[in-house]
Enzyme design. Sequence first.
Site, PDB file in Angstrom:
ATOM      1  N   LYS A   1       0.607 -12.585   1.710  1.00  0.00           N
ATOM      2  CA  LYS A   1       0.704 -12.199   0.291  1.00  0.00           C
ATOM      3  C   LYS A   1       0.635 -13.432  -0.633  1.00  0.00           C
ATOM      4  O   LYS A   1       0.900 -14.562  -0.194  1.00  0.00           O
ATOM      5  CB  LYS A   1       1.991 -11.395   0.089  1.00  0.00           C
ATOM      6  CG  LYS A   1       1.988 -10.105   0.947  1.00  0.00           C
ATOM      7  CD  LYS A   1       3.056  -9.104   0.533  1.00  0.00           C
ATOM      8  CE  LYS A   1       2.923  -7.830   1.369  1.00  0.00           C
ATOM      9  NZ  LYS A   1       3.837  -6.758   0.905  1.00  0.00           N
TER      10      LYS A   1
ATOM     11  N   TYR B   1      -3.313   0.373  -1.054  1.00  0.00           N
ATOM     12  CA  TYR B   1      -1.937   0.897  -1.004  1.00  0.00           C
ATOM     13  C   TYR B   1      -1.860   2.345  -1.497  1.00  0.00           C
ATOM     14  O   TYR B   1      -0.814   2.770  -1.960  1.00  0.00           O
ATOM     15  CB  TYR B   1      -1.012   0.010  -1.836  1.00  0.00           C
ATOM     16  CG  TYR B   1      -0.581  -1.263  -1.127  1.00  0.00           C
ATOM     17  CD1 TYR B   1       0.252  -1.226  -0.010  1.00  0.00           C
ATOM     18  CD2 TYR B   1      -0.992  -2.512  -1.578  1.00  0.00           C
ATOM     19  CE1 TYR B   1       0.657  -2.390   0.636  1.00  0.00           C
ATOM     20  CE2 TYR B   1      -0.587  -3.689  -0.933  1.00  0.00           C
ATOM     21  CZ  TYR B   1       0.241  -3.608   0.173  1.00  0.00           C
ATOM     22  OH  TYR B   1       0.651  -4.767   0.823  1.00  0.00           O
TER      23      TYR B   1
ATOM     24  N   ARG C   1       4.259  -5.689  14.020  1.00  0.00           N
ATOM     25  CA  ARG C   1       5.377  -5.170  13.210  1.00  0.00           C
ATOM     26  C   ARG C   1       6.692  -5.821  13.669  1.00  0.00           C
ATOM     27  O   ARG C   1       7.574  -6.080  12.853  1.00  0.00           O
ATOM     28  CB  ARG C   1       5.465  -3.638  13.309  1.00  0.00           C
ATOM     29  CG  ARG C   1       4.310  -2.864  12.682  1.00  0.00           C
ATOM     30  CD  ARG C   1       4.204  -2.985  11.182  1.00  0.00           C
ATOM     31  NE  ARG C   1       5.395  -2.572  10.467  1.00  0.00           N
ATOM     32  CZ  ARG C   1       5.414  -2.263   9.160  1.00  0.00           C
ATOM     33  NH1 ARG C   1       4.298  -2.304   8.441  1.00  0.00           N
ATOM     34  NH2 ARG C   1       6.522  -1.927   8.560  1.00  0.00           N
TER      35      ARG C   1
ATOM     36  N   THR D   1      11.041  -4.308   6.412  1.00  0.00           N
ATOM     37  CA  THR D   1      10.321  -4.402   5.138  1.00  0.00           C
ATOM     38  C   THR D   1      11.043  -5.326   4.153  1.00  0.00           C
ATOM     39  O   THR D   1      10.430  -6.152   3.480  1.00  0.00           O
ATOM     40  CB  THR D   1      10.157  -2.995   4.530  1.00  0.00           C
ATOM     41  OG1 THR D   1       9.414  -2.192   5.455  1.00  0.00           O
ATOM     42  CG2 THR D   1       9.425  -3.037   3.205  1.00  0.00           C
TER      43      THR D   1
ATOM     44  N   ARG E   1       9.145 -12.052   7.855  1.00  0.00           N
ATOM     45  CA  ARG E   1       9.683 -11.637   6.553  1.00  0.00           C
ATOM     46  C   ARG E   1      11.033 -12.273   6.270  1.00  0.00           C
ATOM     47  O   ARG E   1      11.327 -12.619   5.120  1.00  0.00           O
ATOM     48  CB  ARG E   1       9.732 -10.111   6.492  1.00  0.00           C
ATOM     49  CG  ARG E   1       8.334  -9.549   6.253  1.00  0.00           C
ATOM     50  CD  ARG E   1       8.253  -8.073   6.345  1.00  0.00           C
ATOM     51  NE  ARG E   1       6.989  -7.589   5.769  1.00  0.00           N
ATOM     52  CZ  ARG E   1       6.607  -6.332   5.796  1.00  0.00           C
ATOM     53  NH1 ARG E   1       7.375  -5.408   6.376  1.00  0.00           N
ATOM     54  NH2 ARG E   1       5.463  -5.970   5.244  1.00  0.00           N
TER      55      ARG E   1
ATOM     56  N   ASN F   1       7.456  -9.825   0.352  1.00  0.00           N
ATOM     57  CA  ASN F   1       7.950  -9.919   1.734  1.00  0.00           C
ATOM     58  C   ASN F   1       6.938 -10.602   2.655  1.00  0.00           C
ATOM     59  O   ASN F   1       6.849 -10.310   3.835  1.00  0.00           O
ATOM     60  CB  ASN F   1       8.379  -8.535   2.253  1.00  0.00           C
ATOM     61  CG  ASN F   1       7.261  -7.512   2.165  1.00  0.00           C
ATOM     62  OD1 ASN F   1       6.150  -7.835   1.748  1.00  0.00           O
ATOM     63  ND2 ASN F   1       7.540  -6.297   2.569  1.00  0.00           N
TER      64      ASN F   1
ATOM     65  N   HIS G   1       1.770  -8.496   5.115  1.00  0.00           N
ATOM     66  CA  HIS G   1       1.540  -7.076   5.422  1.00  0.00           C
ATOM     67  C   HIS G   1       1.086  -6.943   6.870  1.00  0.00           C
ATOM     68  O   HIS G   1       0.398  -7.808   7.394  1.00  0.00           O
ATOM     69  CB  HIS G   1       0.439  -6.528   4.504  1.00  0.00           C
ATOM     70  CG  HIS G   1      -0.084  -5.192   4.937  1.00  0.00           C
ATOM     71  ND1 HIS G   1       0.518  -4.009   4.559  1.00  0.00           N
ATOM     72  CD2 HIS G   1      -1.113  -4.857   5.764  1.00  0.00           C
ATOM     73  CE1 HIS G   1      -0.146  -2.995   5.123  1.00  0.00           C
ATOM     74  NE2 HIS G   1      -1.135  -3.477   5.848  1.00  0.00           N
TER      75      HIS G   1
ATOM     76  N   GLU H   1      -7.768  -0.345   7.378  1.00  0.00           N
ATOM     77  CA  GLU H   1      -7.523  -1.598   6.658  1.00  0.00           C
ATOM     78  C   GLU H   1      -8.500  -2.703   7.090  1.00  0.00           C
ATOM     79  O   GLU H   1      -8.934  -3.517   6.271  1.00  0.00           O
ATOM     80  CB  GLU H   1      -6.072  -2.035   6.862  1.00  0.00           C
ATOM     81  CG  GLU H   1      -5.109  -1.066   6.174  1.00  0.00           C
ATOM     82  CD  GLU H   1      -3.641  -1.305   6.499  1.00  0.00           C
ATOM     83  OE1 GLU H   1      -2.795  -0.527   6.013  1.00  0.00           O
ATOM     84  OE2 GLU H   1      -3.326  -2.259   7.248  1.00  0.00           O
TER      85      GLU H   1
HETATM   86  P1  IDP Z   1       5.810  -2.128   5.036  1.00  0.00           P
HETATM   87  O1  IDP Z   1       5.032  -3.209   4.312  1.00  0.00           O
HETATM   88  O2  IDP Z   1       6.954  -2.685   5.830  1.00  0.00           O
HETATM   89  O3  IDP Z   1       4.922  -1.229   5.860  1.00  0.00           O
HETATM   90  P2  IDP Z   1       5.977   0.009   3.090  1.00  0.00           P
HETATM   91  O4  IDP Z   1       7.111   0.981   2.951  1.00  0.00           O
HETATM   92  O5  IDP Z   1       4.688   0.526   3.654  1.00  0.00           O
HETATM   93  O6  IDP Z   1       6.507  -1.245   3.911  1.00  0.00           O
HETATM   94  O7  IDP Z   1       5.708  -0.571   1.637  1.00  0.00           O
HETATM   95  C1  IDP Z   1       4.549  -1.311   1.346  1.00  0.00           C
HETATM   96  C2  IDP Z   1       4.933  -2.520   0.510  1.00  0.00           C
HETATM   97  O8  IDP Z   1       5.444  -2.037  -0.747  1.00  0.00           O
HETATM   98  C3  IDP Z   1       6.056  -3.360   1.095  1.00  0.00           C
HETATM   99  O9  IDP Z   1       5.605  -4.326   2.024  1.00  0.00           O
HETATM  100  C4  IDP Z   1       6.633  -4.001  -0.149  1.00  0.00           C
HETATM  101  O10 IDP Z   1       5.823  -5.114  -0.548  1.00  0.00           O
HETATM  102  C5  IDP Z   1       6.483  -2.898  -1.186  1.00  0.00           C
HETATM  103  N1  IDP Z   1       7.708  -2.106  -1.310  1.00  0.00           N
HETATM  104  C6  IDP Z   1       8.199  -1.225  -0.426  1.00  0.00           C
HETATM  105  N2  IDP Z   1       9.356  -0.668  -0.863  1.00  0.00           N
HETATM  106  C7  IDP Z   1       9.582  -1.217  -2.076  1.00  0.00           C
HETATM  107  C8  IDP Z   1      10.627  -1.050  -3.057  1.00  0.00           C
HETATM  108  O11 IDP Z   1      11.589  -0.289  -2.880  1.00  0.00           O
HETATM  109  N3  IDP Z   1      10.515  -1.809  -4.184  1.00  0.00           N
HETATM  110  C9  IDP Z   1       9.481  -2.664  -4.409  1.00  0.00           C
HETATM  111  N4  IDP Z   1       8.468  -2.837  -3.514  1.00  0.00           N
HETATM  112  C10 IDP Z   1       8.522  -2.139  -2.365  1.00  0.00           C
HETATM  113 MG    MG Z   2       3.503   0.220   5.339  1.00  0.00          MG
END
Ligand code: IDP
Ligand code: MG
Length: 162
Positions: free
Chosen positions: A18, A58, A94, A100, A111, A123, A126, A137
Amino acid sequence: MSQEVFQGPGHLTLAMIKPHVYRAGKIGQVISRIEDAGFKILILKSVQLRKEGAEYFYEEHKEKPYFKNLVGTMCSGPVIPMVLMKHGAVEEFRKLLGATHPAEAAEGTLRHDFGEHTNVTNNAVHGSDSNAAAHREIGFFFGRELKLAERVNALDKQQGIL
Ligand code: IDP
Ligand code: MG
């Protein structure tokens, strides 16, 4: 790329560093950690995403309250997408990513070590969450390169040019 590559446990996944990691000058450290964990980097590039691209990438999150912020953040600087290969790549990557939210991720995960603990959007990296997502993707970022590779292979078969 043929669908068979993604059958069974799946050996390929899409990782994307990122923009905040780029700004912090830590791309190299993240890539080293990915290699040290046994992933082979098949292809990698630096891309400046536009709003439409980030929204498409996304799109499953489009109803979420954080969607706009997520899209803006992903367009705030270069991202580094890469195709990683390892047995069970999606699941293995993962694990290397960790939870996350960086504050909840275990020590030693990407992360935890490179994410911002007060900002879940930043974080660090991805990772695809299923073989189907990896397929989509990888196609999103590398569709043109894969098509070109297929054409070169086809030409080579026809003409033996390589
Ligand atoms: P992941 O990246 O672990 O798969 P996802 O739930 O798919 O998590 O969410 C995608 C991305 O959206 C996350 O990596 C993070 O950057 C962002 N994100 C997820 N939940 C939140 C939140 O509650 N607030 C702000 N950003 C979030
Ligand atoms: Mg995800």
